[in-house]
Design an enzyme around this catalytic site. Structure first.
Site, PDB file in Angstrom:
ATOM      1  N   GLY A  39      33.594  35.578  40.649  1.00  0.00           N
ATOM      2  CA  GLY A  39      32.986  35.529  39.328  1.00  0.00           C
ATOM      3  C   GLY A  39      33.571  36.626  38.459  1.00  0.00           C
ATOM      4  N   GLN A  44      34.228  42.668  31.576  1.00  0.00           N
ATOM      5  CA  GLN A  44      35.135  43.226  32.587  1.00  0.00           C
ATOM      6  C   GLN A  44      36.590  43.217  32.135  1.00  0.00           C
ATOM      7  OE1 GLN A  44      33.219  40.804  35.990  1.00  0.00           O
ATOM      8  NE2 GLN A  44      33.950  42.658  36.992  1.00  0.00           N
ATOM      9  N   CYS A  92      32.562  44.118  43.516  1.00  0.00           N
ATOM     10  CA  CYS A  92      32.800  43.834  42.101  1.00  0.00           C
ATOM     11  C   CYS A  92      34.241  44.183  41.765  1.00  0.00           C
ATOM     12  CB  CYS A  92      31.846  44.662  41.247  1.00  0.00           C
ATOM     13  SG  CYS A  92      32.038  44.405  39.473  1.00  0.00           S
ATOM     14  N   LEU A  93      34.885  43.320  40.981  1.00  0.00           N
ATOM     15  CA  LEU A  93      36.270  43.569  40.585  1.00  0.00           C
ATOM     16  C   LEU A  93      36.401  44.855  39.759  1.00  0.00           C
ATOM     17  CD1 LEU A  93      37.255  39.918  39.624  1.00  0.00           C
ATOM     18  CD2 LEU A  93      37.861  41.154  41.707  1.00  0.00           C
ATOM     19  N   HIS A 134      24.461  38.839  39.472  1.00  0.00           N
ATOM     20  CA  HIS A 134      25.488  39.886  39.388  1.00  0.00           C
ATOM     21  C   HIS A 134      26.286  39.753  38.084  1.00  0.00           C
ATOM     22  CE1 HIS A 134      28.769  42.478  41.207  1.00  0.00           C
ATOM     23  NE2 HIS A 134      29.385  41.927  40.173  1.00  0.00           N
ATOM     24  N   GLU A 135      26.740  38.517  37.798  1.00  0.00           N
ATOM     25  CA  GLU A 135      27.576  38.331  36.602  1.00  0.00           C
ATOM     26  C   GLU A 135      26.784  38.596  35.328  1.00  0.00           C
ATOM     27  OE1 GLU A 135      30.590  38.356  37.049  1.00  0.00           O
ATOM     28  OE2 GLU A 135      30.534  37.797  39.167  1.00  0.00           O
ATOM     29  N   HIS A 138      26.394  42.126  34.149  1.00  0.00           N
ATOM     30  CA  HIS A 138      27.521  42.698  33.404  1.00  0.00           C
ATOM     31  C   HIS A 138      27.303  42.572  31.890  1.00  0.00           C
ATOM     32  CE1 HIS A 138      30.460  43.850  36.436  1.00  0.00           C
ATOM     33  NE2 HIS A 138      30.318  42.697  37.066  1.00  0.00           N
TER      34      HIS A 138
HETATM   35 NI    NI Z   1      31.088  42.406  38.973  1.00  0.00          NI
END
Ligand code: NI
Length: 169
Positions: A39, A44, A92-93, A134-135, A138
């Site tokens: 995701g 991000q 997480c990226l 989670h997404e 953000h």
């Molecule tokens: Ni993330």
């Protein structure tokens, strides 16, 4: 993590099916695929809009992860359908190489729309519900480490899970 653009509350999307929106989504898909994520949220990549994408096919490397349909979700609203929470590991990226044990609601309803303005309204649980929570965090400037209850359950992926491939969100 550490970039102030990850800590903002993102703006609602008001226009759909525009070249700018399609270009943003193409950029997000490229980024997510290049980094092998499940995701990604627009903040991000430095874009302060309420846009998330997510999805994962069944993968034998991750037998516990149920498939989640590839989804574009704009202006999401999450409603927990029970106060029950469960903890599981997240990455997480934007927090590369780390894992933490994060509580999330077990069952949620999420609503929003896709890039054409078509309504999305789903009730989901488990891993799917976790990815969405989670997404969407953000979009409100929340990174998963902020939700870890016990920071002893936070560390490097290769130390916590040696030899395993792990997913990022
Ligand atoms: Ni993330």
């Amino acid at each position: 993590m550490g970039d102030a653009r990850l800590l903002r509350c993102a703006n609602e999307v008001n226009t759909f099916n525009t070249p700018e929106l399609h270009a943003l989504l193409a950029d997000m898909h490229d980024t997510m695929q290049a980094m092998d994520g499940v995701g990604l949220a627009a903040p991000q990549i430095g874009v302060n809009q309420r846009v998330v994408i997510f999805g994962v096919q069944h993968n034998p490397r991750y037998p516990d992860a149920e498939p989640v349909p590839q989804t574009v979700l704009l202006n999401p609203v999450i409603t927990p359908l029970s106060s029950d929470t469960e903890e599981d590991w997240e990455g997480c990226l934007s927090v590369p190489g780390m894992r933490g044990l994060v509580p999330r609601f077990k069952i949620i309803r999420y609503q929003g729309c896709d890039e054409y303005g078509a309504l999305i309204d789903r009730t989901v649980s488990g891993f799917h519900a976790r990815v969405v929570q989670h997404e969407c965090d953000h979009l409100d400037g929340i990174l998963y480490p902020m939700r870890i209850r016990d920071l002893r359950q936070f560390g490097f992926s290769d130390v916590l899970f040696p030899g395993q491939n792990v997913m990022d969100e």
